[in-house]
Structure formats: C-alpha cells, structure tokens
Design a protein around this motif. Structure first.
Motif, PDB file in Angstrom:
ATOM      1  N   ASN A  55     -72.807  12.422 -13.108  1.00  0.00           N
ATOM      2  CA  ASN A  55     -73.782  11.429 -12.654  1.00  0.00           C
ATOM      3  C   ASN A  55     -74.752  11.010 -13.737  1.00  0.00           C
ATOM      4  O   ASN A  55     -75.680  10.252 -13.478  1.00  0.00           O
ATOM      5  N   GLN A  84     -77.152  12.832 -15.168  1.00  0.00           N
ATOM      6  CA  GLN A  84     -78.474  13.230 -14.715  1.00  0.00           C
ATOM      7  C   GLN A  84     -78.799  14.643 -15.181  1.00  0.00           C
ATOM      8  O   GLN A  84     -77.904  15.443 -15.415  1.00  0.00           O
ATOM      9  N   ARG A 113     -81.886  10.395  -5.846  1.00  0.00           N
ATOM     10  CA  ARG A 113     -81.060  10.685  -7.018  1.00  0.00           C
ATOM     11  C   ARG A 113     -80.036   9.578  -7.234  1.00  0.00           C
ATOM     12  O   ARG A 113     -78.848   9.832  -7.415  1.00  0.00           O
ATOM     13  N   THR A 114     -80.513   8.358  -7.182  1.00  0.00           N
ATOM     14  CA  THR A 114     -79.644   7.209  -7.367  1.00  0.00           C
ATOM     15  C   THR A 114     -80.296   6.313  -8.400  1.00  0.00           C
ATOM     16  O   THR A 114     -81.486   6.453  -8.678  1.00  0.00           O
ATOM     17  N   CYS A 160     -83.488   2.394  -5.845  1.00  0.00           N
ATOM     18  CA  CYS A 160     -84.075   2.904  -4.611  1.00  0.00           C
ATOM     19  C   CYS A 160     -85.281   2.057  -4.265  1.00  0.00           C
ATOM     20  O   CYS A 160     -86.251   1.995  -5.025  1.00  0.00           O
ATOM     21  N   ARG A 213     -82.679  10.600 -15.637  1.00  0.00           N
ATOM     22  CA  ARG A 213     -81.487   9.856 -15.994  1.00  0.00           C
ATOM     23  C   ARG A 213     -81.120  10.170 -17.441  1.00  0.00           C
ATOM     24  O   ARG A 213     -81.992  10.254 -18.311  1.00  0.00           O
TER      25      ARG A 213
END
Ligand SMILES: Cc1cc2nc3c(=O)[nH]c(=O)nc-3n(C[C@H](O)[C@H](O)[C@H](O)COP(=O)(O)OP(=O)(O)OC[C@H]3O[C@@H](n4cnc5c(N)ncnc54)[C@H](O)[C@@H]3O)c2cc1C
Ligand code: SF4
Ligand code: SF4
Ligand code: SF4
Lengths: 464, 437
Positions: A105, A107, A183-184, A187, A213
């Motif tokens: 991801n 992250q 966690r995107t 948002c 990120r």
C-alpha cells in the motif's frame, strides 16, 4: 500546583520509574533548541508506554486542570516544547517503534517517538522513500515533525510533512483516544481533522500513531552547482527554472555572506566572488535525470552572470551538498548565537525579499546570512548576535520585526516550517487578521475548553 | 599550556557556546542505549549550567548523569559549535570530587551503589576472593578502580600474569644504535596482558629502534583523573615524568615515547602537561615529554617506512578476517586512524573488513564502566554485534581499556574469540618475516 496526590496518580498510570520529579529531570525538559528562550520548569515529566497511558494522563490533567506539554526530541526552533505554565511534560520517547512498512500500500505506520532518519532508512531498505527531510532529521522525531509540519530542501518537489499523512491516532485535549483520517489516499468524510492537527504544535492533540504515505524510491539523482555575479540573478534564476517546467527535487540558495563563511571555516571550493550560489538536485529515472540536468545547465548558462556545472559522479555531488550543509556549522563558528527565521514569500518576490532583508540588516547594523530552500520561496534569514552585547541583540530583534513586516507586505508568511511557538507570538498579528485569529482561538477553545494542551503557545498573550 | 578548567571557567569558555541544537544526540553512544536527555551532551551541559547558577542542587541524579559519560569526545567532534563536552564533564566531576573530602575518589565511585547491594553475604565472599587477587596489584594502579569499584563482583576478571612485565629482564637504558624510544607499559599490559608490552618492545626493536623500559614508571593516572581525583593523578604523573625524562639527564632522554595503550599515551601527551603545569621546573620538562609522545602504530609505521595501507583489504578468496576498533583516545585524541590500518593491512592471509561505526566508543570510558555497569555492557554488546557482522575472526584495538572491555564482551558471546592489541599484531608480522628467512 501539582500536589502529591496528582503525582501519585500519574505514577499509577505510567509506573513509578516513568514519572520523574527530581529537579535534574525537570530541568532536562525545560528547554528546546532556542537558547535565548529561558528554561521553563515543568512540575513532573512522564514517559508513557502507549496510547492508553497517554490518554489517561491527559484525562487526569483535564479533570485536575493542569497543563500537559507533549515533547519529542526537543529540537524545535520556536520555544514550543517548553512548559511555560508548568504542569507535566509528556515525553513520547518510549513510543519509538516503526509498526509497519507496507510495500503493497506504500504506507508506513509509526509511533511518534521514531526518529525521522530511522523511518527514512527503514523505507529505503524496502525500496521506498519518505521524502520530508528536515535538516535535523537524525535527531528530531516524527511526532515533532507532524506537530510542526516540518519541511526540508525536498519540499519544492515533494511538499512538507502534511503531504504524507493519511491517518492519525491522537489523544484529544479532553483525554479521548481517537482515529482521524483514513488509511486511503483520499478521504472527505467530514472536516479534514488530520490537517488541523498537523502543524498544531501540540495544542490540539497528542499524536500517538501516524499512518504515512511512502513513494517508490527515485532510481537516480543528479546535482548541479551554479554561481551568479549578483544575488538577484540567482533568485531570478530559481523562478526561471520552475517556469521552464522543470521541478527539481531541491533548489538551495546561499548568499554571499554564507558562501564566505563556508569558505572561511570549511572550504568547499565555492566561488567567493559570487553574489550567490545555488545547489540544485533533480531525481527520477536515469534518462529523465540526465535530461533535466542538461536542460537546467543550458538554461542557467544563458542567464546573466551565471556559471554552472553538473556533478559527474557521487563524490562530486556529495561535495556540493557538503558545502550546503556546512553553512550552519560555519556560521556557528563565526557566532554561535543567531536569530534564525524561516520566512517564505511567493517565488516571484524572492529577489525583493532577500535584498530587502539585507538592507534591513545593514540599517540595523547586524550581520546577516540568507540561505535555504529557495525553490519553494523559503529562506532562512539568520541574524548573528552576541548574547553578551544587549545592544546588538536589540538591534537584531528589530531587524527580525522589520523583516516580518516586509515579508507580509510581499505576500509571504512568518514561518514555513518552524512554527510560531513562543518566539514568533508577538508577530502573528502582522500576518493574521483579527477575525482569523479569533476563529483559530475558537477552534482551540472548542477542542480544549480547559486550555490543557501546551497552553500559552502560538497566540499572543494579551488577547488570550 | 592548557590547564584543566574549573567549572566556572568551563562555563565561560565552552558551555556558553552550546545552543541546545541536539545534534549530539545522533552520535553519543551513551544516549544510544540510555535514550534519556541526561545521557547526552546537551543535557549534561544544561545540568552543569543550572547547578552553577544555583538553579538546581548537585544532587544524586546530577552525579549520576555526569558520571554517565565516556569522555569519548564524539559529541565534540560533530558539534556544529565545537563545544568540548568532555572538558565540561571533567570540570564538573573534579568539582564534585573536591566537595566530598576524604577518600574523594572512592566516595565518588561508590556513592551511588545502594547499600543493600554492598552488604549481602554472597557479594561479600566474591569480593573477598577478589581482594586476594588484588593483593598482587598495587594500590595506586588504575586497575583497582576498575575491578573493585561497584559491580566488580560481576566482572569476568582476566587472569593476572604470572610475572609482571616490568619485573622481567628488560633493557633499562639506551645502548646501541637506532632511534631512542622509551616504552611506557601501562597497568593492563603490566599486570594482565604482558604480551602486549612484550610485542611492542619486540616489534619496535625489529623496526630498528633502540628501546628502553624505564623501571620507575607507574600507572598513567587516567582512571584516577577520569574519576575526578586530580590529586592522585598528579602524583602518578610526576612519578612518570621523572621516570621517563629524569631531571638533569637530558643527554639520555628518549627521542620518542610510546605505549601499546593509546590512552596511556594520550594521558602523557595531553593531560600530563595540563596537570603539572603549575610547577615551573616541571612545566618545561612536561612540555618536552608531551612533544615526544607518539602513538605506537604511528611510531612503528614511521620506523618501518609505511605511509600507506598494505594489500590487506583486497585479499580475495578464503582469508581470515580481521577488524579494527578505533579507540577514542587514538582516533579523536591523536586524530590517528590510519597508522593502525597500515599495520593490519600487512598481516599476510588476512583481510581487513571495517565494522559499522569503528569509531563508536566501546563503553569502557574510565570510571564509566563502574558507575554505569549496565549501560556500559549495553554499549559493548552493540559493539560486539557490529564486530560479528563483519565475519571477523580477530579483533584488534590499540588501547588497554578498549581491550579489557571488548575482550570481556567478546568472551561472553563467543568464548575463545581472539582480541589483541596492534602491538601484538605487529609482533606477528615480525615472527612471520623471521620464519621466511
Ligand atoms: C539544527 C536544526 C535544524 C533544523 N532544520 C529544520 C528543517 O530543515 N526543517 C524543519 O521543518 N525544521 C527544522 N528544525 C526544527 C525541528 O527539528 C523541527 O521543528 C522538528 O519537527 C521538531 O521535532 P522534535 O521531535 O524535536 O519536537 P519537539 O521540539 O520536542 O516538539 C516540537 C513541538 O511539537 C509538539 N509535539 C511533539 N511531539 C508531539 C506529539 N507526538 N503530538 C503532539 N505534539 C507533539 C511539542 O509540544 C512542541 O510544540 C531544525 C532544528 C535544528 C535544531
Ligand atoms: S551539538 Fe553541541 S551545541 Fe548542539 S546541543 Fe550538543 S553540545 Fe550543544
Ligand atoms: S563524551 Fe561521549 S559519552 Fe560523553 S556526552 Fe560526549 S558523546 Fe556522549
Ligand atoms: S589503561 Fe590502565 S590503567 Fe591505562 S595505564 Fe593506562 S592506566 Fe594505567
């Protein structure tokens, strides 16, 4: 203010050995990286082990009405980590784990006490990249970076800390443990509370975990060094490069004073006769790096009074960066103490700002060096002072005030990355209108009705 | 000549330049394991400053944090303002020791050990056994401080040599051709590791020097000095000054003075003239002595005509691996990192592989390993990991303090692992060249 029963309650939350009130330990948490700001003694220092303990401490504080000042590594440059109203310093030193580096991801999940450089190294090992790079990255913490919205040379291309925060876990001033953001990558569910907390200098919440990120690591880097006969030529060249559609990963500026200082104390082969020097870095895939480097070189060579060369290899690039990094230490050799302001102006006004700062310094009869992240219009205006010469200190303070005034007139801001803390409080009104200041206070009051978290910071006292 | 500063002098000269930037946090080995502000230079300076101003008392925690310093100088060498923290810490310790009259040294060292620890029967027995061991080592030696301070009972004690080096049959005066070199032995090489001194003697002779080992030399005084006991340190240094440069015998003075232990050498080079500076006759001789001190590997390299590394980094194929730990007193004290590597890259069939942070202090640091046993062990363990990560079969260093510390730590993890001094490595070179002939 903190009586024995409160200390005992704190001890029962964090454990006896992690609650300290010996005078030595209080003194060690009374200062940050602003030597001119007087130490401010807390009444106790706690070292909680996890978010639950943090929440319990803040909850107790809100009940019993004592201040809590979060603390990372104590390297901030605006006096913000000093407990000026006493109370408890809450050190995040024990929350120092990198919880995940998630390559799928892109992250990272980290605790606030992680040292910035440790995250960068861990990301690098996974082939990833965490761009924010404050010059203090080997000592400061992610929590401190979030609270100050720290930046660095790479901000011109990659932005500042805020651009890398997806979600936060934080304890609100009333003691509730919350999760903000998602966690995107996008948002918009409700207000952007993450942005509110980032840069809030520990006044709106204690950050206990962050989801950050990461980017893929750029495959290659290229470095150039350019010198200019006149300072204005250098600052104009910065704008010209950006207007040509090239976005370097860093454009660092050194004025004549900074160049001379480096050459006096840690010679790096910089041209002393130059009015100013730029160190420029580009990154990306190798072909792209070569192309950008060639374009910049061609563009700069056409500019008045300019000389420019590209680093042929790692070693040459390292020498160029070493010259840039030597500015701080060599200024320190000349005068250990300085007033260091990180003003920002729109890049089209960079030339005006720098020459006006030098004019102000000359009129106030203080020595001044301007250098820094010119690529995003962020200049460190350093006024050198001898603390034993009160006249000079007063003149330098006046130079700072006039500089801020001028910067605001040029559409700029008082602080690009260091925050307001206490040292810039008196000047905040120059930049913010009364209504904006009122709105900000209303936010603080809504979240922290009892003024528990880091009280007395950011906003000037008289209107508090 | 630079004198050790009093705390107020240190404040004026050094402390005022600390701008609290915190850059020392990234290099301080104590901070690396302790993670407390009091561990790092910035914190110690803030504390000393506050005590001096009378803002806080010089209480138990103050003493604890000031003793939690290896005096390794890493902070000073990376401080943008070049603040000499070891100088400040030293000044603060001397002041503390002076306040506690009567057995200053012992009180300083023992002051912080909880009495409950000192009185248990088990420890008493352990200690009694140690005193038997100690009877063989004179009272003024720095070694006593190391093994009989607090926590001494938890240490692996190296066996005492069956014959002390200085009691052996040795050249006492200069006879014959070659550069006149006086060998200063130091306590560790005298009592515990005589092969280090013997090797230094042998390799310097093989390189063409005329070496003498003055009989009247004593402990270098560094352990006492590090603990803030300036009086004892002065006494030892005066003895060493007379032994190495006997008054009135200028014609027989050595041209160079060296020691297998770089810390001893540094004590003679740097602190001897500082500490003996107030007596006018002594001062001239002290300066003469200081001028003559050369670290062992540098002297050997000069005598042997080595001005660059040998082929030892490039050895390919299966080879034994050697790695080198830079002692603080050699790498930062003398600024010497090259000469030991000139020696080690000449060891046949061995590849020199550098460990991560070879200049990071081993955690020994004078009285530090007594007052902060656990921290000292933690720092040593980090070092051991870095040594093992190189795949080394042999660890070399050039200071007796480092040798003691690293040997102890390596034996705990890898019993039998070989830890030697540069002098012993150099002697192996001599032996090998003899075999060839
Ligand atoms: C030599 C030097 C160079 C520097 N260079 C740069 C630079 O290039 N760019 C830049 O942006 N800054 C720079 N700084 C400033 C400083 O390093 C940054 O402000 C850094 O983000 C502070 O981190 P810290 O861990 O030391 O925080 P601290 O100083 O301990 O705290 C800073 C503020 O954050 C709050 N805080 C800390 N942790 C938390 C938490 N978990 N939750 C809520 N609030 C918290 C504190 O209350 C305080 O108000 C430099 C400083 C120095 C000394
Ligand atoms: S690096 Fe030097 S100036 Fe900075 S805090 Fe440490 S001792 Fe002080
Ligand atoms: S001398 Fe070494 S141990 Fe002491 S503060 Fe400096 S870096 Fe840390
Ligand atoms: S290591 Fe031993 S102990 Fe040092 S000499 Fe040097 S002192 Fe005497």
């Amino acid at each position: 203010m903190l009586d024995g029963s409160i200390i005992r309650k704190l001890e029962s939350i964090v454990g006896r050995e992690h609650c300290q009130s010996a005078p030595e330990e209080l003194l060690l948490h009374a200062y940050d990286a602003v030597p001119s700001a007087p130490p401010a003694m807390p009444e106790a220092v706690v070292f909680p082990a996890d978010a639950a303990e943090v929440a319990a401490v803040v909850k107790l504080a809100n009940q019993m009405r004592f201040p809590v000042v979060p603390r990372g590594a104590g390297t901030n440059l605006t006096g913000g980590a000093r407990p000026i109203r006493g109370g408890v310093v809450l050190s995040l030193a024990r929350l120092d784990r990198i919880l995940a580096i998630d390559g799928k991801n892109l992250q990272a999940v980290v605790q606030p006490g992680v040292v910035t450089d440790a995250l960068q190294v861990a990301a690098d090992r996974a082939g990833l990249f965490y761009p924010p790079d404050p010059q203090s990255k080997e000592t400061c913490t992610i929590g401190g970076n979030l609270a100050e919205n720290a930046g660095g040379p790479r901000a011109v291309k990659y932005g500042v800390t805020r651009q890398y925060v997806l979600a936060l876990e934080a304890v609100l001033p009333t003691g509730e443990l919350t999760r903000l953001g998602a966690r995107t990558l996008k948002c918009v569910s409700g207000y952007d509370m993450v942005s509110l907390l980032v840069g809030s200098e520990g006044t709106l919440g204690v950050i206990t975990e962050a989801t950050l990120r990461l980017l893929p690591r750029p495959a290659a880097r290229g470095t150039l060094l350019a010198s200019f006969a006149r300072m204005e030529d250098a600052t104009d060249a910065v704008a010209a490069v950006l207007q040509a559609g090239i976005v370097p990963s860093a454009i660092e500026f050194l004025d004549r004073f900074a160049v001379a200082c480096v050459e006096d104390f840690e010679p790096a082969g910089l041209p002393r006769e130059a009015g100013a020097v730029l160190v420029i870095e580009v990154d990306g895939v190798p072909a792209e790096v070569d192309r950008q480097q060639a374009e910049i070189e061609a563009l700069l060579k056409k500019r008045p009074g300019a000389a420019c060369r590209s680093a042929a290899d790692e070693a040459q690039a390292e020498r160029m960066w070493k010259a840039r990094r030597a500015v701080g230490p060599s200024l320190a050799r000349l005068a250990p103490h300085k007033l260091n302001e990180d003003i920002v102006v729109p890049i089209a006004n960079l030339s005006r700002a720098v020459s006006d700062i030098h004019r102000i310094a000359a009129e106030q009869n203080v020595r001044c060096a301007c250098f820094g992240h010119a690529g995003d219009g962020n200049i460190h205006a350093n006024f050198l002072v001898r603390p034993e010469d009160p006249g000079e200190v007063r003149r330098a303070e006046e130079a700072v005030r006039r500089t801020f005034q001028r910067v605001v007139e040029l559409g700029g801001t008082l602080s690009g990355e260091h925050g307001i803390g206490t040292t810039k409080q008196p000047f905040l009104g120059l930049e913010l209108g009364a209504e904006v200041m009122h709105a900000m206070r209303a936010v603080k009051c809504a979240l922290d009705p009892n003024d528990i978290l880091n009280p007395g910071k950011i906003f000037p006292a008289e209107t508090a | 000549m630079r004198r050790p500063l009093t705390l107020p002098e240190a404040a004026k000269k050094e402390m005022a330049r600390c701008v609290r930037c915190g850059a020392c946090m990234k290099v301080c080995p104590v901070f690396e394991v302790m993670r407390r502000e009091g561990g790092v230079a910035r914190g110690k300076i803030a504390l000393a400053d506050a005590v001096l101003r009378g803002d806080i008392p010089d209480g138990r925690l103050y003493r604890y944090f000031l003793s939690a310093c290896l005096l390794c100088g890493r902070c000073a060498s990376s401080c943008p303002n070049q603040v000499d923290t070891p100088l400040i810490v030293q000044a603060a310790r001397v002041e503390l020791a002076a306040k506690r009259r009567g057995g200053a040294l012992k009180r300083f060292l023992l002051g912080r050990v909880p009495s409950s620890l000192r009185l248990t029967g088990l420890l008493k027995t352990a200690r009694a056994l140690r005193w038997l061991w100690a009877r063989r080592i004179p009272r003024e030696s720095g070694l006593r401080i190391r093994f009989f301070g607090p926590r001494g009972e938890r240490r692996i004690i190296p066996t005492v040599a069956t014959s002390f080096f200085l009691e052996r049959e040795l050249p006492r005066d200069f006879a014959g051709p070659g550069m006149r070199v006086a060998l200063f032995v130091g306590c560790v090489s005298n009592y515990l590791r005589p092969q280090a001194a013997a090797s230094a003697l042998q390799s310097l002779q093989a390189a063409g020097a005329c070496v003498a080992v003055p009989a009247a030399q004593a402990c270098c005084g560094l352990p006492a000095f590090g603990a803030g006991d300036e009086r004892s340190a002065r006494k030892l240094l005066r003895r060493n000054l007379d032994a190495l440069l006997p008054p009135g015998a200028e014609r027989s003075w050595p041209e160079a003075i060296t020691s297998p232990c770089a810390s001893c050498a540094y004590m003679l080079k740097q602190h001897l003239p500082e500490l003996l500076g107030d007596d006018p006759e002594g001062m001239a001789r002290a300066a003469e002595l200081s001028r003559r001190v050369v670290p062992f590997s540098r002297l050997l390299s000069t005598l042997s005509g080595w001005s660059a590394e040998g082929p030892g980094r490039e050895v390919s194929g299966p080879a034994r691996v050697v790695t080198y730990h830079d002692p603080c007193h050699l790498s930062r004290g003398f600024g010497e990192k090259d000469a030991p590597r000139f020696v080690l890259t000449r060891l046949p069939g061995m590849r020199l592989v550098e460990m991560e942070h070879p200049c990071h202090c081993c955690g020994h640091g004078g009285s530090f390993n007594l007052t902060h046993y656990d921290l000292s062990r933690a720092i040593a363990r980090t070092k051991v990991e870095r040594v093992l990560a190189t795949g080394a079969d042999l660890l070399v260093t050039e200071c007796s303090g480092c040798w003691l510390q690293l040997n102890e730590a390596m034996q705990e993890t890898r019993p039998g692992f070989e830890v030697i001094t540069t002098a012993e490595a150099a002697a192996r070179l001599v032996d090998l060249s003899k075999e060839k002939k």
